[in-house]
Design a protein around this motif. Structure first.
Motif, PDB file in Angstrom:
ATOM      1  N   HIS A 134      29.043  22.098  75.028  1.00 16.77           N
ATOM      2  CA  HIS A 134      28.759  22.204  73.593  1.00 16.77           C
ATOM      3  C   HIS A 134      28.454  23.652  73.205  1.00 16.77           C
ATOM      4  N   GLN A 135      27.554  24.263  73.958  1.00 11.92           N
ATOM      5  CA  GLN A 135      27.178  25.658  73.665  1.00 11.92           C
ATOM      6  C   GLN A 135      28.381  26.585  73.789  1.00 11.92           C
ATOM      7  N   CYS A 136      29.151  26.362  74.840  1.00 15.86           N
ATOM      8  CA  CYS A 136      30.324  27.190  75.123  1.00 15.86           C
ATOM      9  C   CYS A 136      31.317  27.124  73.955  1.00 15.86           C
ATOM     10  N   MET A 137      31.606  25.918  73.497  1.00 15.29           N
ATOM     11  CA  MET A 137      32.576  25.738  72.400  1.00 15.29           C
ATOM     12  C   MET A 137      32.053  26.368  71.119  1.00 15.29           C
ATOM     13  N   LYS A 138      30.779  26.138  70.837  1.00 20.88           N
ATOM     14  CA  LYS A 138      30.175  26.650  69.609  1.00 20.88           C
ATOM     15  C   LYS A 138      30.306  28.177  69.583  1.00 20.88           C
ATOM     16  N   HIS A 139      29.965  28.771  70.721  1.00 19.01           N
ATOM     17  CA  HIS A 139      30.036  30.214  70.832  1.00 19.01           C
ATOM     18  C   HIS A 139      31.467  30.723  70.626  1.00 19.01           C
ATOM     19  N   ARG A 140      32.421  30.057  71.276  1.00 13.13           N
ATOM     20  CA  ARG A 140      33.818  30.497  71.182  1.00 13.13           C
ATOM     21  C   ARG A 140      34.338  30.392  69.743  1.00 13.13           C
ATOM     22  N   ILE A 141      33.983  29.283  69.069  1.00 16.63           N
ATOM     23  CA  ILE A 141      34.458  29.082  67.690  1.00 16.63           C
ATOM     24  C   ILE A 141      33.872  30.153  66.773  1.00 16.63           C
ATOM     25  N   GLU A 142      32.566  30.379  66.935  1.00 12.52           N
ATOM     26  CA  GLU A 142      31.911  31.360  66.060  1.00 12.52           C
ATOM     27  C   GLU A 142      32.386  32.777  66.350  1.00 12.52           C
ATOM     28  N   SER A 143      32.726  33.050  67.608  1.00  9.17           N
ATOM     29  CA  SER A 143      33.155  34.408  67.990  1.00  9.17           C
ATOM     30  C   SER A 143      34.460  34.822  67.301  1.00  9.17           C
ATOM     31  N   ILE A 144      35.242  33.823  66.847  1.00  5.16           N
ATOM     32  CA  ILE A 144      36.488  34.188  66.159  1.00  5.16           C
ATOM     33  C   ILE A 144      36.376  33.942  64.640  1.00  5.16           C
ATOM     34  N   GLY A 145      35.139  33.804  64.176  1.00  2.00           N
ATOM     35  CA  GLY A 145      34.916  33.722  62.736  1.00  2.00           C
ATOM     36  C   GLY A 145      35.298  32.388  62.111  1.00  2.00           C
ATOM     37  N   ARG A 146      35.346  31.340  62.904  1.00  2.00           N
ATOM     38  CA  ARG A 146      35.648  30.005  62.354  1.00  2.00           C
ATOM     39  C   ARG A 146      34.354  29.184  62.318  1.00  2.00           C
ATOM     40  N   GLN A 147      34.403  28.047  61.574  1.00  2.00           N
ATOM     41  CA  GLN A 147      33.217  27.203  61.462  1.00  2.00           C
ATOM     42  C   GLN A 147      33.447  25.864  62.152  1.00  2.00           C
ATOM     43  N   ILE A 148      32.330  25.284  62.614  1.00  5.30           N
ATOM     44  CA  ILE A 148      32.415  23.950  63.196  1.00  5.30           C
ATOM     45  C   ILE A 148      32.592  22.933  62.073  1.00  5.30           C
ATOM     46  N   GLY A 149      33.575  22.035  62.237  1.00  3.66           N
ATOM     47  CA  GLY A 149      33.891  21.072  61.185  1.00  3.66           C
ATOM     48  C   GLY A 149      32.781  20.057  60.981  1.00  3.66           C
ATOM     49  N   LYS A 150      32.627  19.633  59.742  1.00  4.47           N
ATOM     50  CA  LYS A 150      31.647  18.582  59.437  1.00  4.47           C
ATOM     51  C   LYS A 150      32.396  17.273  59.206  1.00  4.47           C
ATOM     52  N   GLY A 151      31.699  16.153  59.476  1.00  3.08           N
ATOM     53  CA  GLY A 151      32.321  14.848  59.258  1.00  3.08           C
ATOM     54  C   GLY A 151      33.258  14.473  60.396  1.00  3.08           C
ATOM     55  N   ARG A 152      34.087  13.448  60.158  1.00  2.00           N
ATOM     56  CA  ARG A 152      34.883  12.878  61.242  1.00  2.00           C
ATOM     57  C   ARG A 152      36.140  13.676  61.551  1.00  2.00           C
ATOM     58  N   GLY A 153      36.558  14.506  60.619  1.00  6.83           N
ATOM     59  CA  GLY A 153      37.788  15.260  60.859  1.00  6.83           C
ATOM     60  C   GLY A 153      38.996  14.350  60.879  1.00  6.83           C
ATOM     61  N   ASP A 154      39.068  13.456  59.876  1.00  7.64           N
ATOM     62  CA  ASP A 154      40.231  12.558  59.796  1.00  7.64           C
ATOM     63  C   ASP A 154      41.498  13.353  59.544  1.00  7.64           C
ATOM     64  N   SER A 155      42.620  12.695  59.756  1.00  6.05           N
ATOM     65  CA  SER A 155      43.906  13.378  59.680  1.00  6.05           C
ATOM     66  C   SER A 155      44.235  13.844  58.270  1.00  6.05           C
ATOM     67  N   PRO A 156      44.390  15.157  58.056  1.00  6.08           N
ATOM     68  CA  PRO A 156      44.838  15.630  56.743  1.00  6.08           C
ATOM     69  C   PRO A 156      46.223  15.075  56.431  1.00  6.08           C
ATOM     70  N   ASN A 157      46.995  14.842  57.469  1.00  7.49           N
ATOM     71  CA  ASN A 157      48.341  14.294  57.333  1.00  7.49           C
ATOM     72  C   ASN A 157      48.299  12.942  56.630  1.00  7.49           C
ATOM     73  N   ARG A 158      47.339  12.105  57.035  1.00  7.53           N
ATOM     74  CA  ARG A 158      47.192  10.776  56.455  1.00  7.53           C
ATOM     75  C   ARG A 158      46.835  10.848  54.982  1.00  7.53           C
ATOM     76  N   THR A 159      45.897  11.726  54.659  1.00  8.93           N
ATOM     77  CA  THR A 159      45.452  11.850  53.279  1.00  8.93           C
ATOM     78  C   THR A 159      46.640  12.226  52.401  1.00  8.93           C
ATOM     79  N   ILE A 160      47.435  13.168  52.901  1.00  6.76           N
ATOM     80  CA  ILE A 160      48.608  13.615  52.141  1.00  6.76           C
ATOM     81  C   ILE A 160      49.592  12.460  51.983  1.00  6.76           C
ATOM     82  N   ARG A 161      49.815  11.739  53.104  1.00  8.29           N
ATOM     83  CA  ARG A 161      50.822  10.673  53.081  1.00  8.29           C
ATOM     84  C   ARG A 161      50.425   9.561  52.098  1.00  8.29           C
ATOM     85  N   ARG A 162      49.100   9.300  52.005  1.00  9.49           N
ATOM     86  CA  ARG A 162      48.656   8.226  51.129  1.00  9.49           C
ATOM     87  C   ARG A 162      48.774   8.612  49.650  1.00  9.49           C
ATOM     88  N   ASP A 163      48.675   9.932  49.385  1.00  6.45           N
ATOM     89  CA  ASP A 163      48.649  10.364  47.970  1.00  6.45           C
ATOM     90  C   ASP A 163      49.965  10.056  47.259  1.00  6.45           C
TER      91      ASP A 163
END
Ligand code: 5AD
Ligand code: FES
Length: 356
Positions: free
Chosen positions: A327-356
């Motif tokens: 957990h610590q390792c991943m958190k560090h790696r993600i933050e080191s490249i200026g990205r954020q840890i996702g909140k929520g379940r991270g459902d498929s954006p593909n699905r949301t688009i397909r349903r629209d």
């Protein structure tokens, strides 16, 4: 950027064979821009629980294949799995992935109960990755609350697929068909391939990427083939390699090319920066995957005494770590490249688009 120009099979092939550093830098930049535009800067975390290493199959590449008598086999108890799921909630993960060999000691009812308990006790999305099971099993687990299913098709070349997957008596294996079934009953579906399988050509790999597009996958995981000495594909000199110039190398660079092209071809897919990539480049493979198209990581939450027995390939990353360390390792790696840890379940954006 508005949309992504459609890459033809010829374009994909040319990129797979591209070795000019300046051109490749453009590919990484393009894939990163498409990732940013279509799935954003959040990196979603999926807690991986490797809950059984029993396997009835004899996949020619996999260290857990039924013929490998050197593996000390284990099955975690339902309570142990639940404890891992609660730990994943504590780390803020939105999903757990229950992964195992193709283990028929895992019954429909038993796994269904585990899924039901996780869904009742936690807000987690549940992903199953337990191999080719019957439609009845898959539908039952969906009814128990399972959300997603991962089943890599490994290669779209049927002859190569058959060569590395000895069949079960009387049962025809058709993973793309099983994926379409899974989707039809409401699962989010994930698949993927290995890169550099002995006998795999550039043409095959271009077909694989085209099949990603055709299957309209929600999640696509790719990683380099890593030879395991206790398997039929483990001995280099005994392999049926493709002709010189046509064999895909199982390299780190080729993996980035496939990650980047996959992002361009399937802009809304969830694409993990995989453990196999972290294994070929322990220093910054994860980060480079995330910078060249990926938006997901799957930190291992399997208890240490079990994870060292889940040796699909040798020198697997994280084999001696605890869930807290990963957990610590991943958190560090993600933050080191200026990205954020996702909140929520991270459902498929593909699905949301397909349903629209
Ligand atoms: N090298 C790389 N990846 C492997 N997998 C299995 N064995 C190996 C190996 N030797 C991958 C397969 C499988 C996933 C769980 O792990 O793609 O679907
Ligand atoms: Fe496991 Fe880095 S993610 S040690």
């Amino acid at each position: 950027m508005n949309g992504v120009p459609r890459l033809t099979r010829g374009d994909i092939l040319r990129w797979l064979k591209e070795n000019d550093r300046v051109r490749l830098a453009q590919l990484w930049e393009w894939a990163d821009a498409v990732r940013h535009e279509f799935v954003g800067d959040e990196v979603h975390l999926r807690g991986l629980i490797e809950f059984s290493n029993y396997c009835s199959r004899q996949c020619a590449y996999c260290g857990l294949n039924a013929r490998n008598a050197d593996v000390a086999r284990y099955r975690m108890s339902a309570d142990e799995i639940l404890a891992c799921a609660h730990q994943a909630v504590g780390f803020g993960y939105g999903t757990v992935v229950l992964q195992s060999g193709e283990d028929y000691g895992i019954t429909r009812e038993w796994l269904g109960d585990v899924v039901r308990r996780i869904k009742a006790e936690t807000p987690l999305a549940v992903t199953l990755s337990v191999g080719e099971r019957t439609e009845g099993d898959l539908a039952y687990w969906k009814d128990c609350g399972a959300d997603r299913y991962l089943l890599r098709f490994e290669t779209s070349n049927r002859a190569l697929y058959d060569r590395i997957h000895p069949p079960r008596a009387g049962i025809y294996s058709d993973r793309p068909a099983l994926l379409r079934y899974l989707r039809s009953i409401g699962y989010e579906i994930g698949s993927g391939v290995m890169i550099g399988i002995p006998g795999q050509t550039y043409e095959d790999l271009a077909d694989d990427i085209e099949l990603f597009r055709e299957l309209d996958l929600d999640m696509i995981g790719v990683g380099p083939f890593l030879p395991h000495e206790k398997t039929p594909l483990g001995k280099e000199e005994e392999q049926l390699w493709a002709p010189l110039g046509e064999q895909v190398p199982n390299s780190e660079l080729m993996t980035y090319k496939v990650v980047a092209l996959t992002r361009l071809v399937c802009p809304y897919a969830n694409i993990p920066s995989t453990t196999a990539l972290a294994t070929v480049n322990t220093k910054n493979g994860r980060e480079l995957g995330l910078k060249r198209g990926a938006n997901i990581v799957m930190p291992n939450v399997t208890p240490p005494q079990y994870r060292e027995k889940y040796e699909i390939y040798p020198a697997k990353a994280c084999i001696r770590e605890t869930a807290g360390m990963c957990h610590q390792c991943m958190k560090h790696r993600i933050e080191s490249i200026g990205r954020q840890i996702g909140k929520g379940r991270g459902d498929s954006p593909n699905r949301t688009i397909r349903r629209d």
